[in-house]
Enzyme design. Sequence first.
Site, mmCIF file in Angstrom:
data_model
loop_
_atom_site.group_PDB
_atom_site.id
_atom_site.type_symbol
_atom_site.label_atom_id
_atom_site.label_comp_id
_atom_site.label_asym_id
_atom_site.label_seq_id
_atom_site.Cartn_x
_atom_site.Cartn_y
_atom_site.Cartn_z
ATOM 1 N N ASN A 108 4.160 -33.936 -86.396
ATOM 2 C CA ASN A 108 4.221 -33.065 -85.356
ATOM 3 C C ASN A 108 4.111 -35.101 -84.379
ATOM 4 O OD1 ASN A 108 4.027 -32.286 -82.417
ATOM 5 N ND2 ASN A 108 2.108 -32.972 -82.234
ATOM 6 N N HIS A 110 2.994 -37.416 -81.531
ATOM 7 C CA HIS A 110 1.771 -36.694 -80.286
ATOM 8 C C HIS A 110 1.825 -38.756 -79.408
ATOM 9 C CE1 HIS A 110 -1.164 -35.461 -77.538
ATOM 10 N NE2 HIS A 110 -2.106 -36.731 -77.983
ATOM 11 N N SER A 137 2.287 -41.425 -82.763
ATOM 12 C CA SER A 137 1.177 -41.126 -83.913
ATOM 13 C C SER A 137 1.789 -39.699 -84.074
ATOM 14 C CB SER A 137 0.398 -40.566 -83.756
ATOM 15 O OG SER A 137 -1.158 -40.797 -82.665
ATOM 16 N N ASP A 146 -3.045 -31.227 -82.414
ATOM 17 C CA ASP A 146 -2.675 -32.546 -82.230
ATOM 18 C C ASP A 146 -4.074 -33.036 -82.950
ATOM 19 O OD1 ASP A 146 -0.791 -31.889 -80.207
ATOM 20 O OD2 ASP A 146 -2.036 -32.638 -78.632
HETATM 21 C C1 GAR Z 1 7.349 -37.186 -76.331
HETATM 22 O O1 GAR Z 1 6.853 -37.617 -75.847
HETATM 23 C C2 GAR Z 1 6.066 -35.645 -77.427
HETATM 24 O O2 GAR Z 1 5.736 -36.991 -78.107
HETATM 25 C C3 GAR Z 1 5.389 -35.473 -76.603
HETATM 26 O O3 GAR Z 1 6.225 -35.150 -75.581
HETATM 27 C C4 GAR Z 1 7.213 -35.652 -75.167
HETATM 28 C C5 GAR Z 1 8.942 -34.905 -75.829
HETATM 29 O O4 GAR Z 1 10.046 -35.261 -75.483
HETATM 30 N N1 GAR Z 1 4.912 -34.583 -77.525
HETATM 31 C C6 GAR Z 1 3.313 -33.627 -76.706
HETATM 32 O O5 GAR Z 1 2.417 -33.932 -75.767
HETATM 33 C C7 GAR Z 1 3.033 -33.257 -78.010
HETATM 34 N N2 GAR Z 1 1.569 -32.935 -78.006
HETATM 35 P P1 GAR Z 1 11.346 -35.223 -75.705
HETATM 36 O O6 GAR Z 1 11.207 -34.140 -75.519
HETATM 37 O O7 GAR Z 1 12.028 -36.250 -75.030
HETATM 38 O O8 GAR Z 1 10.979 -35.531 -77.154
#
Ligand code: GAR
Length: 316
Positions: A108, A110, A137, A146
């Site tokens: 994942n 985060h 991360s 997470d």
């Molecule tokens: C990213 O910033 C990712 O790190 C976050 O969602 C966004 C998705 O953007 N994920 C989390 O918060 C998971 N806990 P994307 O759809 O443009 O890749």
Amino acid sequence: MKAKVAVLISGAGTNMAALLYAAKAEACPYELVLVTGDNPEAPGLSLAEVEGIAVVRIPKPTPKDKSRFFAALDIQIRKAGAEYIALAGFMRILPEDFVRAWENRMLNIHPSLLPRYKGLDTHQRAIDAGDKSGGCSVHIVTPGVDDGPVLAQTPVAIIPGDTPETLARRVQFAEHQLYPATLAAFVTRERSPDYLRARVRELAMALPEADEVTSHGMPCFGIVKGKKFAYFTEDHHGDGKIALLVKISGADEQAALIEMDADRYYRPAYFGDGWIGIRLDLGDTEWDAISDWLRKSWLAVAPKKLAGLMAIAEDF
Ligand code: GAR
């Protein structure tokens, strides 16, 4: 052979896009075999589609059919032949049985420097706390949200006057670099001799009075001034295998193991019936099982007094 990866998204899918375009490089050790998620309208799905990646649109789950949704998801991922899952902005809490089914095969990304700021609003929380840096991360997914071992991180400096949006944009640049590189390293390591040797060494040397020597060019683990209980073999006599050799009870157990899984277990040449070879280079090694094999092998050769101490320790 490239490692096969399914990517799960909920929204824009820019991290999925970063994984996808990195995978177009010939040297990239992984390929995307499926992009799916919990939102059939996610813009990222259309992008994956036009780039020729298989996409499955599963209807949005209601709270009631959450377990049915994850069962359907699992089926699709396996049907696509995926060996790994990359969560890329997949904003849903995973049920424990799904996580267990993909243990050590699911990563994942985060948007924080874990263990700080699990959950949502990570950038706002970093700014409010007066942190010098936010960041991102990549971690192995375990049942906690997470949570799980962090594989890599990139700090991103917080500039005076940053808002969650301005910081998020820079963190996104960092994410798009970090995720493909970390995923590539992760899928490679499970077949890399250095990584496999280090894992075996760590588990073997954790046993009481364990000692390492080199025997016939192989790292070999024994009890100090005593018998050997494990060998790490790498292309021994040109057999092309990376494997662990451990003691077993004899010919019957050896035959039963080989019959059960002839790809994984083999009769090690020159070692006889008292040993079994366990392939470590198949990409799906269960390290808890390897740890058990080492412990059993250690018990088989340990002097009574030492073995007795282990038995006592295990009772606690
Ligand atoms: C990213 O910033 C990712 O790190 C976050 O969602 C966004 C998705 O953007 N994920 C989390 O918060 C998971 N806990 P994307 O759809 O443009 O890749």
